[in-house]
Scaffold this active site. Structure first.
Site, short mmCIF file in Angstrom:
data_model
loop_
_atom_site.label_atom_id
_atom_site.label_comp_id
_atom_site.label_asym_id
_atom_site.label_seq_id
_atom_site.Cartn_x
_atom_site.Cartn_y
_atom_site.Cartn_z
N LYS A 239 0.80 -1.23 0.00
CA LYS A 239 0.00 0.00 0.00
C LYS A 239 0.83 1.27 0.00
CE LYS A 239 -4.31 -1.65 1.87
NZ LYS A 239 -5.28 -1.62 2.91
N LYS B 211 -8.49 -11.95 -5.17
CA LYS B 211 -9.47 -11.97 -4.08
C LYS B 211 -10.59 -10.96 -4.35
CE LYS B 211 -9.05 -11.11 0.45
NZ LYS B 211 -8.45 -10.84 1.75
N LYS C 14 -12.75 -4.71 -2.08
CA LYS C 14 -13.41 -3.41 -2.20
C LYS C 14 -12.62 -2.48 -3.10
CE LYS C 14 -13.41 -3.61 2.80
NZ LYS C 14 -14.08 -3.40 4.04
#
Ligand code: TRP
Length: 335
Positions: free
Chosen positions: A113, A196, A199
């Site tokens: 991230k 996966k 969101k």
């Protein structure tokens, strides 16, 4: 020994089937085997990624509604918001002071991230795992049910607990055990069976949201990626067909059947038939949950009452732990 679990979900974006089947359902399965269950909505963690903090209030209530609608009784269990228990951030600070930067920089979630430019990577993202350790250890939780992707953070939590105990030369924290969910609970994107369900995927068609209505669920399943082969009756054949495997896995979960049974039912069948049955099974399972969530969200004051009750229980449990922790650190206590 009292068993106590603590787990949490970040209130970011729309909650989807992956969160529901992967996290919440595995918690519901555990409710009767564990003495005390604390389920947190980790809103302060959501602040580490700016794009997720926009609709924080709404997203927080939606997760609370999802917990309750999925079968976590807010009276028997403790459902609460992280920021309602200020001890988490206090304890995180103490952990920041004893956690080497090297440990944090090895976290794969941080590496994924972090922005390449350090001037655009915030400190909160870097120390996120120390806050997560505080979420868990403030409660002296014995078990932490999480997905495979969070295993590294729970291992770090154990390292931090151990380092803290050594630092103050006292066994303050038990080392919490991760409970890693089954492979079948890993729900993949409807657009790419190797990714996966998430969101952060830009395509809405990659996931089914808990608040999607029946038509939207049916449409997303109809549009889900598949391949051109009919289904064989061998589970091992699915290894090279991730999209087919994901859809059949969802069907197995919703109909509470083994994969073998599902393959028997669909052997030689085309995806149009499979998708239509999967769509019915999904709607059957999800519709009552969605309706219950909507009901809860329409009565915000009752929902907030549940969260207050949860926060009170959380604060009462953690308060004496914090006194013990402050004392062990030689902070001057006002008694
Ligand atoms: N980091 C977790 C995730 O991204 C969320 C989380 C925060 C959590 N604190 C926690 C999970 C404590 C379990 C226990 O999914």
């Amino acid at each position: 020994m009292t068993t106590r679990i603590l787990s949490g979900i970040r209130p970011t974006g729309h909650i989807h089937l992956g969160n529901y089947l992967g996290a919440i359902c595995s918690w519901v399965d555990m409710l009767n085997t564990i003495d005390e269950c604390f389920f947190c909505i980790v809103d302060q963690h959501a602040l580490t990624t700016a794009e997720d903090s926009k609709d924080l209030r709404k997203n927080t209530l939606t997760i609370a509604a999802a917990y309750i609608a999925s079968g976590i009784d807010p009276v028997k269990n403790h459902i609460f918001i992280q920021s309602h228990v200020p001890y988490h951030t206090e304890l995180a600070w103490y952990f920041n002071c004893i956690t080497p930067m090297g440990w944090l920089s090895r976290m794969t979630q941080f590496k994924d991230k972090a922005n390449k430019n350090k001037d655009h990577t915030m400190t909160g993202l870097f120390v996120y795992p120390a806050l997560m350790a505080a979420d868990i250890l403030a409660y002296k939780a014995t078990h932490v049910p999480v997905g495979e992707d969070q295993k590294q953070h729970v291992e770090l939590t154990r390292d931090i607990a151990h380092a803290f105990n050594n630092y103050v030369d006292k066994q303050i924290f038990p080392l919490p055990e991760p409970i890693i969910k089954k492979e079948t609970a890993r729900i993949m994107s409807l657009r790419d069976g190797l990714k996966k369900m998430s969101k952060s995927d830009p395509s809405d068609y990659s996931r089914i949201h808990l608040l999607d209505d029946n038509e939207t669920i049916a449409l997303k399943i109809r549009k889900a990626k598949t391949d051109a082969e009919p289904i064989s009756n061998l589970v091992s054949d699915l290894e090279s067909r991730p999209e087919a495997k994901n859809l059949l896995n969802l069907y197995a979960i919703f109909t509470q059947n083994s994969m073998e049974k599902v393959l028997e039912e669909f052997e030689g069948k085309l995806f149009s038939e499979i998708k239509s049955k999967l769509s019915d099974a999904t709607i059957n399972h999800m519709e009552p949950i969605r309706l219950q969530m909507i009901k809860l969200l329409n009565d915000e004051s009752t929902l907030i009452q549940h969260l207050k009750k949860g926060a009170n229980a959380a604060n009462s449990l953690v308060e004496p732990h914090m006194q013990e922790i402050r004392h062990s650190l030689n902070l001057l206590l006002c008694l």
